[in-house]
Motif scaffolding. Structure first.
Motif, mmCIF file in Angstrom:
data_model
loop_
_atom_site.group_PDB
_atom_site.id
_atom_site.type_symbol
_atom_site.label_atom_id
_atom_site.label_comp_id
_atom_site.label_asym_id
_atom_site.label_seq_id
_atom_site.Cartn_x
_atom_site.Cartn_y
_atom_site.Cartn_z
ATOM 1 N N ARG A 32 4.576 1.220 -6.307
ATOM 2 C CA ARG A 32 3.755 1.137 -7.521
ATOM 3 C C ARG A 32 2.514 0.283 -7.278
ATOM 4 N NH1 ARG A 32 4.734 2.541 -12.506
ATOM 5 N NH2 ARG A 32 6.951 2.898 -12.026
ATOM 6 N N GLU A 33 2.706 -0.852 -6.597
ATOM 7 C CA GLU A 33 1.567 -1.732 -6.330
ATOM 8 C C GLU A 33 0.556 -1.053 -5.415
ATOM 9 O OE1 GLU A 33 -1.077 -4.333 -4.484
ATOM 10 O OE2 GLU A 33 0.592 -3.479 -3.344
ATOM 11 N N LEU A 34 1.048 -0.363 -4.383
ATOM 12 C CA LEU A 34 0.161 0.291 -3.422
ATOM 13 C C LEU A 34 -0.627 1.416 -4.072
ATOM 14 C CD1 LEU A 34 -0.728 0.589 -0.436
ATOM 15 C CD2 LEU A 34 1.219 2.149 -0.124
ATOM 16 N N LEU A 35 0.058 2.277 -4.803
ATOM 17 C CA LEU A 35 -0.604 3.430 -5.418
ATOM 18 C C LEU A 35 -1.539 3.014 -6.556
ATOM 19 C CD1 LEU A 35 2.425 5.892 -5.533
ATOM 20 C CD2 LEU A 35 0.481 5.992 -3.972
ATOM 21 N N SER A 36 -1.218 1.926 -7.231
ATOM 22 C CA SER A 36 -2.051 1.471 -8.352
ATOM 23 C C SER A 36 -3.435 1.031 -7.895
ATOM 24 C CB SER A 36 -1.363 0.310 -9.091
ATOM 25 O OG SER A 36 -0.185 0.744 -9.733
ATOM 26 N N ARG A 37 -3.575 0.718 -6.630
ATOM 27 C CA ARG A 37 -4.884 0.279 -6.136
ATOM 28 C C ARG A 37 -5.947 1.367 -6.247
ATOM 29 N NH1 ARG A 37 -3.224 -2.587 -0.386
ATOM 30 N NH2 ARG A 37 -1.433 -3.793 -1.164
ATOM 31 N N SER A 38 -5.515 2.629 -6.275
ATOM 32 C CA SER A 38 -6.467 3.738 -6.325
ATOM 33 C C SER A 38 -6.803 4.174 -7.745
ATOM 34 C CB SER A 38 -5.921 4.945 -5.547
ATOM 35 O OG SER A 38 -5.834 4.649 -4.166
ATOM 36 N N VAL A 39 -6.189 3.573 -8.745
ATOM 37 C CA VAL A 39 -6.479 3.936 -10.129
ATOM 38 C C VAL A 39 -7.747 3.208 -10.560
ATOM 39 C CG1 VAL A 39 -5.648 3.889 -12.511
ATOM 40 C CG2 VAL A 39 -4.045 4.298 -10.636
ATOM 41 N N PRO A 40 -8.733 3.917 -11.110
ATOM 42 C CA PRO A 40 -9.986 3.274 -11.516
ATOM 43 C C PRO A 40 -9.739 2.177 -12.548
ATOM 44 C CG PRO A 40 -10.200 5.660 -11.578
ATOM 45 C CD PRO A 40 -8.747 5.367 -11.365
ATOM 46 N N THR A 41 -10.419 1.051 -12.368
ATOM 47 C CA THR A 41 -10.318 -0.038 -13.335
ATOM 48 C C THR A 41 -11.494 -0.036 -14.298
ATOM 49 O OG1 THR A 41 -11.406 -1.526 -11.770
ATOM 50 C CG2 THR A 41 -9.000 -1.501 -11.778
ATOM 51 N N THR A 42 -12.517 0.756 -13.992
ATOM 52 C CA THR A 42 -13.674 0.889 -14.874
ATOM 53 C C THR A 42 -13.471 2.055 -15.815
ATOM 54 O OG1 THR A 42 -14.779 2.234 -13.199
ATOM 55 C CG2 THR A 42 -15.269 -0.117 -13.226
ATOM 56 N N ALA A 43 -14.382 2.228 -16.755
ATOM 57 C CA ALA A 43 -14.318 3.351 -17.687
ATOM 58 C C ALA A 43 -14.373 4.650 -16.896
ATOM 59 C CB ALA A 43 -15.465 3.280 -18.676
#
Length: 237
Positions: free
Chosen positions: A221-232
């Motif tokens: 979960r931590e590894l894959l979450s890095r690729s989720v955009p944090t901006t709009a």
């Protein structure tokens, strides 16, 4: 309205897209009847066979259904449609943008991947665990080209998802990596932190092989979450 400008060999496909986009936009509204075949044929200047084929595709996509009285009723696509609707709707005037779909697909990837890693640690055979470790080892010597790493990453995750024994996750994974859901639209720079972390890939493989299911889920979960955009979403391009 003027006749629909279509290539004759693709009339039903293009008519399907037009009707699909109308339904996504809420016109007609869910629960209301779809315009009659003869009226659609007249509106777009096409034959009724093309209309019938387009409506059949709408049914297959669970955008409409035929009622007991024979009328074709519009469904609420947010409640009835499946992942296959993601094909072709990005960028439609009434649909989500490519950026929005990419973000949503990457979020789904986190959920599927994390639980698949957990299940894989619980269920996979010793042979499958060995293959995952071997694949992680091959990943470690790839790169630093992100495209090359991305291809190796897909092959590695496929082994994990297959090892989970969950057919629904496997089908979702196929949709994510073959373009039905546009993870491929994610820019390389967005996924760099995930792809370049070779140590995390090796550690996740080791956790699966050691049958440490909860730890494998957390790391995935931590590894894959890095690729989720944090901006709009609009900022993703």
């Amino acid at each position: 309205m003027s006749p629909l400008p279509v290539r004759r060999e693709a009339v039903s496909d293009q008519l399907y897209a037009v009707l699909r986009d109308r339904i996504l936009a809420g016109t007609p509204r869910p629960g209301s009847p779809l315009t009659a075949e003869r009226d659609l044929a007249a509106e777009f200047g096409v034959n009724r066979h093309a209309v019938r084929e387009a409506v059949k595709r709408l049914q297959q996509a669970r955008l409409v259904e035929v009622s007991h009285g024979g009328r074709t009723l519009v469904l609420d696509w947010r409640r009835t449609a499946g992942l296959d609707l993601a094909i072709g709707i990005a960028g439609a005037d009434s649909g989500p943008t490519i950026a929005e779909l990419t973000r949503d697909a990457l979020e789904m990837r986190v959920c599927v991947g994390a639980d698949a890693a957990r299940l894989c640690a619980l269920r996979c055979s010793d042979h499958a665990a060995s293959r995952i470790m071997e694949s992680a080892g091959r990943y470690a010597v790839r790169g630093p080209d992100l495209t090359e790493l991305g291809e190796a990453d897909v092959a590695w995750w496929r082994l994990i998802v297959e090892g989970s024994g969950n057919i629904a996750y496997l089908l979702a994974f196929n949709s994510l990596v073959t373009g039905a859901v546009p993870v491929a639209q994610a820019p390389d720079a967005l996924r760099a932190d995930e792809l370049l972390d070779v140590e995390a890939h090796l550690r996740l493989g080791s956790l699966i092989a050691a049958r440490e299911a909860d730890a494998a889920e957390r790391l995935a979960r931590e590894l894959l979450s890095r690729s989720v955009p944090t901006t709009a979403p609009e900022a993703v391009n």
